[in-house]
Design an enzyme around this catalytic site. Structure first.
Site, PDB file in Angstrom:
ATOM      1  N   ARG A 166       0.983  -1.175  -0.053  1.00  0.00           N
ATOM      2  CA  ARG A 166      -0.054  -0.028  -0.091  1.00  0.00           C
ATOM      3  C   ARG A 166       0.934   1.330  -0.085  1.00  0.00           C
ATOM      4  O   ARG A 166       1.825   1.200   0.816  1.00  0.00           O
ATOM      5  CB  ARG A 166      -0.967   0.091   1.159  1.00  0.00           C
ATOM      6  CG  ARG A 166      -1.952   1.237   1.319  1.00  0.00           C
ATOM      7  CD  ARG A 166      -2.635   1.050   2.677  1.00  0.00           C
ATOM      8  NE  ARG A 166      -2.071   1.870   3.612  1.00  0.00           N
ATOM      9  CZ  ARG A 166      -2.755   2.628   4.454  1.00  0.00           C
ATOM     10  NH1 ARG A 166      -4.000   2.721   4.750  1.00  0.00           N
ATOM     11  NH2 ARG A 166      -2.104   3.473   5.127  1.00  0.00           N
ATOM     12  N   TYR A 178      -3.305  11.730   5.744  1.00  0.00           N
ATOM     13  CA  TYR A 178      -3.416  10.493   6.227  1.00  0.00           C
ATOM     14  C   TYR A 178      -2.515   9.521   5.839  1.00  0.00           C
ATOM     15  O   TYR A 178      -2.012   9.449   4.779  1.00  0.00           O
ATOM     16  CB  TYR A 178      -4.919   9.819   5.940  1.00  0.00           C
ATOM     17  CG  TYR A 178      -4.850   8.284   6.145  1.00  0.00           C
ATOM     18  CD1 TYR A 178      -5.168   7.998   7.530  1.00  0.00           C
ATOM     19  CD2 TYR A 178      -4.662   7.201   5.014  1.00  0.00           C
ATOM     20  CE1 TYR A 178      -5.055   6.545   7.908  1.00  0.00           C
ATOM     21  CE2 TYR A 178      -4.548   5.940   5.295  1.00  0.00           C
ATOM     22  CZ  TYR A 178      -4.672   5.461   6.616  1.00  0.00           C
ATOM     23  OH  TYR A 178      -4.798   4.228   6.952  1.00  0.00           O
ATOM     24  N   ASP A 229      -5.182   3.859  -0.012  1.00  0.00           N
ATOM     25  CA  ASP A 229      -6.468   3.738   0.927  1.00  0.00           C
ATOM     26  C   ASP A 229      -6.779   5.448   0.704  1.00  0.00           C
ATOM     27  O   ASP A 229      -6.191   6.473   1.256  1.00  0.00           O
ATOM     28  CB  ASP A 229      -5.966   3.524   2.279  1.00  0.00           C
ATOM     29  CG  ASP A 229      -7.098   3.527   3.330  1.00  0.00           C
ATOM     30  OD1 ASP A 229      -8.336   3.978   2.868  1.00  0.00           O
ATOM     31  OD2 ASP A 229      -6.756   2.891   4.315  1.00  0.00           O
ATOM     32  N   HIS A 231      -9.148   6.471   2.639  1.00  0.00           N
ATOM     33  CA  HIS A 231      -9.685   6.877   3.993  1.00  0.00           C
ATOM     34  C   HIS A 231     -10.941   7.744   4.040  1.00  0.00           C
ATOM     35  O   HIS A 231     -10.887   8.570   4.755  1.00  0.00           O
ATOM     36  CB  HIS A 231      -8.525   7.379   4.649  1.00  0.00           C
ATOM     37  CG  HIS A 231      -8.451   6.644   5.987  1.00  0.00           C
ATOM     38  ND1 HIS A 231      -8.785   7.124   7.230  1.00  0.00           N
ATOM     39  CD2 HIS A 231      -7.942   5.843   6.570  1.00  0.00           C
ATOM     40  CE1 HIS A 231      -8.535   6.804   8.034  1.00  0.00           C
ATOM     41  NE2 HIS A 231      -8.074   5.312   7.794  1.00  0.00           N
ATOM     42  N   GLU A 255      -9.015   1.683  -1.553  1.00  0.00           N
ATOM     43  CA  GLU A 255      -9.904   1.383  -0.343  1.00  0.00           C
ATOM     44  C   GLU A 255     -10.623   2.547   0.141  1.00  0.00           C
ATOM     45  O   GLU A 255     -10.194   3.547   0.012  1.00  0.00           O
ATOM     46  CB  GLU A 255      -8.813   1.071   0.493  1.00  0.00           C
ATOM     47  CG  GLU A 255      -9.456   0.821   1.910  1.00  0.00           C
ATOM     48  CD  GLU A 255      -8.216   0.424   3.026  1.00  0.00           C
ATOM     49  OE1 GLU A 255      -7.204  -0.208   2.650  1.00  0.00           O
ATOM     50  OE2 GLU A 255      -8.488   0.486   4.244  1.00  0.00           O
ATOM     51  N   GLU A 281     -13.164  -1.625   6.716  1.00  0.00           N
ATOM     52  CA  GLU A 281     -12.820  -1.874   7.884  1.00  0.00           C
ATOM     53  C   GLU A 281     -13.494  -1.227   8.932  1.00  0.00           C
ATOM     54  O   GLU A 281     -13.322  -1.600  10.221  1.00  0.00           O
ATOM     55  CB  GLU A 281     -11.461  -1.097   7.744  1.00  0.00           C
ATOM     56  CG  GLU A 281     -11.175   0.385   7.636  1.00  0.00           C
ATOM     57  CD  GLU A 281      -9.816   0.933   7.561  1.00  0.00           C
ATOM     58  OE1 GLU A 281      -8.990   0.233   6.851  1.00  0.00           O
ATOM     59  OE2 GLU A 281      -9.708   2.114   8.216  1.00  0.00           O
ATOM     60  N   ARG A 302     -13.573  -5.863   3.565  1.00  0.00           N
ATOM     61  CA  ARG A 302     -12.527  -5.591   4.764  1.00  0.00           C
ATOM     62  C   ARG A 302     -12.920  -5.608   6.137  1.00  0.00           C
ATOM     63  O   ARG A 302     -12.146  -5.454   6.967  1.00  0.00           O
ATOM     64  CB  ARG A 302     -11.727  -4.068   4.289  1.00  0.00           C
ATOM     65  CG  ARG A 302     -11.054  -4.211   3.114  1.00  0.00           C
ATOM     66  CD  ARG A 302      -9.979  -2.878   2.868  1.00  0.00           C
ATOM     67  NE  ARG A 302      -9.460  -2.229   4.012  1.00  0.00           N
ATOM     68  CZ  ARG A 302      -8.494  -2.768   4.919  1.00  0.00           C
ATOM     69  NH1 ARG A 302      -7.860  -3.844   4.526  1.00  0.00           N
ATOM     70  NH2 ARG A 302      -8.115  -2.071   5.780  1.00  0.00           N
ATOM     71  N   GLU A 358      -4.292  -7.399   5.214  1.00  0.00           N
ATOM     72  CA  GLU A 358      -3.434  -6.389   5.496  1.00  0.00           C
ATOM     73  C   GLU A 358      -2.499  -6.729   6.637  1.00  0.00           C
ATOM     74  O   GLU A 358      -2.872  -7.377   7.472  1.00  0.00           O
ATOM     75  CB  GLU A 358      -4.368  -5.015   5.942  1.00  0.00           C
ATOM     76  CG  GLU A 358      -3.424  -3.533   6.486  1.00  0.00           C
ATOM     77  CD  GLU A 358      -4.415  -2.594   6.705  1.00  0.00           C
ATOM     78  OE1 GLU A 358      -5.641  -2.949   7.290  1.00  0.00           O
ATOM     79  OE2 GLU A 358      -3.852  -1.572   6.685  1.00  0.00           O
ATOM     80  N   TRP A 421     -12.040  11.731   9.044  1.00  0.00           N
ATOM     81  CA  TRP A 421     -10.491  11.545   8.970  1.00  0.00           C
ATOM     82  C   TRP A 421     -10.200  10.291   8.385  1.00  0.00           C
ATOM     83  O   TRP A 421     -11.059   9.392   8.377  1.00  0.00           O
ATOM     84  CB  TRP A 421     -10.046  11.385  10.716  1.00  0.00           C
ATOM     85  CG  TRP A 421      -8.602  11.058  10.729  1.00  0.00           C
ATOM     86  CD1 TRP A 421      -7.545  11.840  10.280  1.00  0.00           C
ATOM     87  CD2 TRP A 421      -8.086   9.650  10.979  1.00  0.00           C
ATOM     88  NE1 TRP A 421      -6.463  11.162  10.369  1.00  0.00           N
ATOM     89  CE2 TRP A 421      -6.768   9.694  10.659  1.00  0.00           C
ATOM     90  CE3 TRP A 421      -8.861   8.499  11.225  1.00  0.00           C
ATOM     91  CZ2 TRP A 421      -5.963   8.574  11.043  1.00  0.00           C
ATOM     92  CZ3 TRP A 421      -7.935   7.419  11.387  1.00  0.00           C
ATOM     93  CH2 TRP A 421      -6.518   7.496  11.357  1.00  0.00           C
TER      94      TRP A 421
HETATM   95  O1  EZ4 Z   1      -6.727   4.316   9.853  1.00  0.00           O
HETATM   96  O2  EZ4 Z   1      -6.689   1.068  11.734  1.00  0.00           O
HETATM   97  O3  EZ4 Z   1      -6.233   0.486   6.289  1.00  0.00           O
HETATM   98  N1  EZ4 Z   1      -5.916   0.540   7.278  1.00  0.00           N
HETATM   99  C1  EZ4 Z   1      -6.469   1.649   7.924  1.00  0.00           C
HETATM  100  C2  EZ4 Z   1      -6.053   1.729   9.300  1.00  0.00           C
HETATM  101  C3  EZ4 Z   1      -6.940   2.824  10.123  1.00  0.00           C
HETATM  102  C4  EZ4 Z   1      -6.675   2.459  11.663  1.00  0.00           C
HETATM  103  C5  EZ4 Z   1      -7.822   3.292  12.516  1.00  0.00           C
HETATM  104  O4  EZ4 Z   1      -7.503   3.029  13.774  1.00  0.00           O
HETATM  105  O5  EZ4 Z   1      -6.955   2.535   7.231  1.00  0.00           O
HETATM  106  O6  EZ4 Z   1      -4.533   2.747   9.248  1.00  0.00           O
HETATM  107 CO    CO Z   2      -7.980   1.734   5.531  1.00  0.00          CO
END
Ligand code: EZ4
Ligand code: CO
Length: 421
Positions: A166, A178, A229, A231, A255, A281, A302, A358, A421
């Site tokens: 990643r 991030y 990601d 995020h 992701e 996730e 995920r 992961e 976030w």
């Molecule tokens: O930000 O698990 O794909 N992994 C992620 C992680 C999350 C953390 C949050 O606690 O997005 O790094």
């Molecule tokens: Co993630």
């Protein structure tokens, strides 16, 4: 043979009911480098199992849920009745679902599977149906402050043998974007007792991220799997645009391109890009994934053992996904303890529609508190052959690392608006 005799034989084969009685369950909160919540369940026969209950930044809520509301109802039960205990905790709460409840249930569930496998004298994957593959393909996290640093970081992962990586980069003009760590190997976003404030700017990210992947493919070619990601930062339209721009670089997945509370929004992204999509996730039940899976809006799910109800529930999600050729890609950041990772590797070794796992390495202190028998070799993780899930906890050592309040950051746009976030 009379029915009673059959019953007696069956009971003896699996350990007597008395031996399987749950006599004690306790919660250990420890912080060997970061916080972890662990459930330990003991049976009358002396077999012990552990499960991870860590919910990053909300650890004590789960610990309290377990101590106040779950553990008192467990004592005296038959540890072998995993399904009934799961249903009791899920239906019996009346207030269903949610990350706190489902992480608590997950920890109990994984500890009970650990006990059952130990009693059977088998590694957990054997109880689930046996080995489907020789090793578990994992992806590591490479990151840097800018494109150049991130390209170097990906090179280091390639040198370590990773087949899938990643890549996250800092973006000029975005404060603490991030995914960017402070060291070279470890990344831990929960960094302050009150949330740190980070920035976000979609225009800047959309301008930068495709250039990162362009450079990565130019430098290393197309042999490795690359992942990214989002995020939860993009709107569906922006995510579709990013997916399209990334198509030439053939990602393994994009992701969390957009938040998924409203599962329908993935339709728009799906209509506009063939970049594979992964999400989940933060999901905690099969209901969070149902439309995404049934409408084939994603390629990888995920959801993870610790936040989605343990093995008993995650295998239901995986089975539903398998009907649609959707594969698993379990979350495995450092906030999931080695107990989660160990159990996940047994799950991954069995699950027929496995995609990828992961894998963010834990610190040495974490590894010492949670002795485990899994290991990394040549881009794959391998679960061990020890009966159970192969992870234990050194309770005496855990006591030396008291809880250290830390929360995840928040993100704001340039004008101060709260963002995801
Ligand atoms: O930000 O698990 O794909 N992994 C992620 C992680 C999350 C953390 C949050 O606690 O997005 O790094
Ligand atoms: Co993630």
């Amino acid at each position: 043979m009379a029915d009673a005799d059959h019953k007696k034989l069956a009971t003896e084969a699996a350990g007597t009911t008395k031996e399987r009685r749950i006599t004690d369950a306790r919660v250990v909160v420890t912080s060997p480098g970061r916080n972890f919540v662990t459930v330990i369940i003991e049976t009358e026969g002396g077999v012990t199992g552990i499960g991870d209950a860590t919910l990053n930044g909300r650890e004590l809520a789960v610990a309290s849920y377990l101590v106040e509301h779950v553990i008192p109802a467990l004592i005296g039960r038959d540890a072998a009745q995993i399904e009934d205990i799961w249903q009791y905790l899920y239906r019996g709460a009346y207030w269903r679902r949610g990350p706190v409840t489902m992480s608590a249930i997950a920890a109990i569930d994984v500890a009970l599977w650990d006990i059952k496998a130990k009693m059977a004298g088998m590694p957990l994957y054997q109880l689930l149906g046996g080995r489907s593959r020789e090793g578990v393909l994992v992806y590591g996290h490479a990151n840097g402050g800018d494109i150049e640093e991130t390209v170097d970081a990906v090179g280091r992962y390639i040198d370590m043998g990773y087949k899938a990586i990643r890549a996250q980069s800092g973006v000029p003009g975005i404060k603490d974007a991030y995914g960017v760590g402070r060291g070279t190997m470890y990344y831990e976003p929960a960094d302050n007792s009150l949330p740190s404030v980070t920035g976000w700017d979609t225009r800047k990210a959309l301008n930068y991220v495709p250039r990162l992947f362009d450079k990565l493919r130019l430098t290393y070619g197309f042999d490795h799997h690359l992942l990214h990601d989002g995020h939860h930062r993009y709107t569906p339209q922006e995510a579709a645009n990013l997916g399209k721009m990334l198509e030439p670089y053939q990602l393994f997945w994009l992701e969390d391109a957009t938040p998924a509370e409203n599962q329908e929004v993935f339709r728009l992204i799906r209509q506009h890009t063939v970049t594979p999509l992964a999400v989940g996730e933060v999901f905690n039940t099969i209901w969070d994934c149902k439309d995404l899976i049934e409408e084939q809006l994603i390629d990888y799910i995920r959801a993870t053992l610790v936040h989605a109800g343990g093995i008993t529930h995650l295998r239901r999600i995986a089975d539903l996904a398998s009907l649609y050729q959707i594969r698993t890609g379990c979350h495995g950041a450092t906030d999931l303890s080695p107990a989660s990772m160990g159990a996940a590797l047994h799950f991954d070794t069995w699950v027929p529609n496995f995609g990828i796992q992961e894998y963010m390495r834990h610190s040495d202190a974490t590894d010492e508190v949670f002795p485990h028998d899994y290991h990394f070799a040549d881009g794959y993780l391998h679960c061990g052959e020890t009966p159970g899930h192969g992870v234990t906890i050194d309770e005496a050592l855990a006591k030396k690392y008291p809880y250290d309040p830390k929360q995840l950051p928040v993100a704001r746009l340039a004008d101060g608006t709260m963002w995801n976030w």
